[in-house]
Design an enzyme around this catalytic site. Structure first.
Site, PDB file in Angstrom:
ATOM      1  N   HIS A 189      -5.903   9.441 -11.562  1.00  0.00           N
ATOM      2  CA  HIS A 189      -5.058   8.700 -10.619  1.00  0.00           C
ATOM      3  C   HIS A 189      -4.925   9.404  -9.276  1.00  0.00           C
ATOM      4  O   HIS A 189      -4.493   8.794  -8.299  1.00  0.00           O
ATOM      5  CB  HIS A 189      -3.677   8.431 -11.236  1.00  0.00           C
ATOM      6  CG  HIS A 189      -2.752   9.606 -11.266  1.00  0.00           C
ATOM      7  ND1 HIS A 189      -2.541  10.362 -12.400  1.00  0.00           N
ATOM      8  CD2 HIS A 189      -1.974  10.158 -10.312  1.00  0.00           C
ATOM      9  CE1 HIS A 189      -1.669  11.322 -12.138  1.00  0.00           C
ATOM     10  NE2 HIS A 189      -1.308  11.224 -10.877  1.00  0.00           N
ATOM     11  N   SER A 241       0.102  16.682  -9.950  1.00  0.00           N
ATOM     12  CA  SER A 241      -0.852  15.968 -10.794  1.00  0.00           C
ATOM     13  C   SER A 241      -2.244  16.583 -10.689  1.00  0.00           C
ATOM     14  O   SER A 241      -2.768  16.792  -9.593  1.00  0.00           O
ATOM     15  CB  SER A 241      -0.924  14.500 -10.388  1.00  0.00           C
ATOM     16  OG  SER A 241       0.263  13.822 -10.704  1.00  0.00           O
ATOM     17  N   ASP A 278      -6.882   9.641 -18.035  1.00  0.00           N
ATOM     18  CA  ASP A 278      -6.437  10.109 -16.719  1.00  0.00           C
ATOM     19  C   ASP A 278      -7.027  11.467 -16.352  1.00  0.00           C
ATOM     20  O   ASP A 278      -6.320  12.350 -15.862  1.00  0.00           O
ATOM     21  CB  ASP A 278      -4.908  10.152 -16.652  1.00  0.00           C
ATOM     22  CG  ASP A 278      -4.400  10.176 -15.214  1.00  0.00           C
ATOM     23  OD1 ASP A 278      -5.182   9.852 -14.310  1.00  0.00           O
ATOM     24  OD2 ASP A 278      -3.226  10.535 -15.001  1.00  0.00           O
TER      25      ASP A 278
END
Length: 371
Positions: A100, A206, A130
């Site tokens: 993402h 992230s 992911d």
């Protein structure tokens, strides 16, 4: 002008009675009289916890990168329109991050801790878990040591490295709160074996590494619960490492594929007794992909898929979990109920899962997904 004065409540030195009759003394800070011995060294001044965290940062920190992405309709002047973190897993420049973070990017740049800014190419991505793999070209690249996430224990010390909110080279420490969590990815698929910790994560973390006390990467920091405190989630390194090997070898992840659209349906108690179902739900076939494995095996819309290789299938997540762990061309045995009256087994030869589209929004309902 004089500096403004700040009133700090609750920091006045208290008066305490020392037990001497008729005398009270005020407890206050006084200059400490040091002995003639030399001041303690840095190693002596740090406690065991601090030494551990510092050692982790020294070992893994140089291989952590800031990932800057630009999109086709991003900020004017080519400025980054998104950012995250990543970490170098090999000296030839492979970098793991989150899907993402880089999904839909027109350009990707990795900023190293030594100040180098390197363009990166997207080797491949797996939206189902992911995870994405990048590659940069440069000499003398540091890399992390990969750990074994299958041997972790709850309560173990972990450290998160990354670039939260654009604050590069940030560190936070905590403990593993739980193992084996499930987390739905933006593709709608369920990620299993997720690590839960209480390390502080923020937007920009992230894709960064979750590291154990020996400086080995055991997870990829992925998500937090908005509005909650101390609820952070990371994809286990065992999953990310397998995905990376698939992307390096094939450019994409190869998984088994049934080729059907299904929905989770509830099973009443009489229905469970009638067909000896061990779960209170099953998967109903809504449609099959023409020419796909399910269609070739004779499955039709309205069939109930209740087990695969003898293991109950109570949801599309269960079905995906069973199929995705098997390679293409593997054979599975499906237990099927047809017309609410007949139970039979059918052998299905899986095919290779088609590559995902470049950008796909999550499904409206997690109950109806394609497998």
């Amino acid at each position: 002008p004089a500096a403004p004065m700040l009133a700090l409540r609750g920091l006045r030195a208290p008066r305490v009675a020392l037990g001497v009759p008729g005398r009270a003394m005020t407890a206050a800070w006084a200059p400490r009289r040091w002995s003639s011995s030399p001041p303690p060294s840095e190693g002596e001044a740090l406690d065991a916890f601090s030494r551990t965290v510092v050692g982790v940062v020294d070992k893994a920190g140089p291989a952590v990168v800031a990932v800057h992405v630009t999109h086709a309709h991003g900020e004017p002047g080519g400025q980054p329109s998104g950012q995250g973190s990543g970490f170098i897993i090999s000296s030839d420049g492979y970098v793991i991050t989150n899907d993402h973070v880089v999904s839909g990017a027109a350009g990707i740049t990795c900023l190293l801790t030594d100040g180098r800014r390197l363009p990166a190419r997207l080797v491949g991505a797996d939206p189902a878990v992911d995870v994405a793999l990048l590659q940069v070209s440069a000499g003398a690249l540091p890399s992390v040591e990969l750990g074994d996430s299958t041997t972790l224990r709850v309560g173990q010390l972990v450290v998160a490295l990354g670039n939260p909110l654009g604050l590069e080279n940030s560190v936070s420490a905590g403990v593993l709160s739980a193992l084996g969590r499930s987390l739905r990815s933006q593709s709608g698929r369920m990620i299993d074996g997720v690590l839960q910790s209480d390390v502080a994560l923020n937007p920009g973390n992230s894709g960064g590494p979750l590291v154990d006390s020996r400086g080995r990467v055991v997870g990829v920091n992925t998500a937090i619960v908005q509005g909650a405190q101390g609820l952070s989630f990371s994809v286990p390194m065992a999953t990310a490492e397998w995905v990376a090997s698939q992307l390096i070898t094939h450019g994409r992840v190869k998984r088994g594929y049934l080729g059907l659209l299904g929905a989770t349906r509830g099973a009443s108690s009489p229905l469970q007794r009638s067909f000896k179902l061990t779960k209170s739900s099953f998967v109903e076939v809504v449609d099959t992909v023409p020419g796909g494995p399910a269609a070739e095996a004779g499955l039709v819309a309205g069939d109930w898929l209740v087990a695969l290789d003898g293991r109950p299938v109570a949801s599309m997540d269960d079905l995906y979990r069973e199929v995705s762990t098997k390679p293409p061309d593997a054979s599975v045995t499906a237990t099927v109920v047809r017309d609410n009256s007949r139970v039979f087994n059918v052998s299905i030869t899986l095919s290779d899962e088609p590559p995902p589209p470049q950008r796909q929004p999550p499904p409206q309902s997690p109950q109806q997904q394609q497998q």
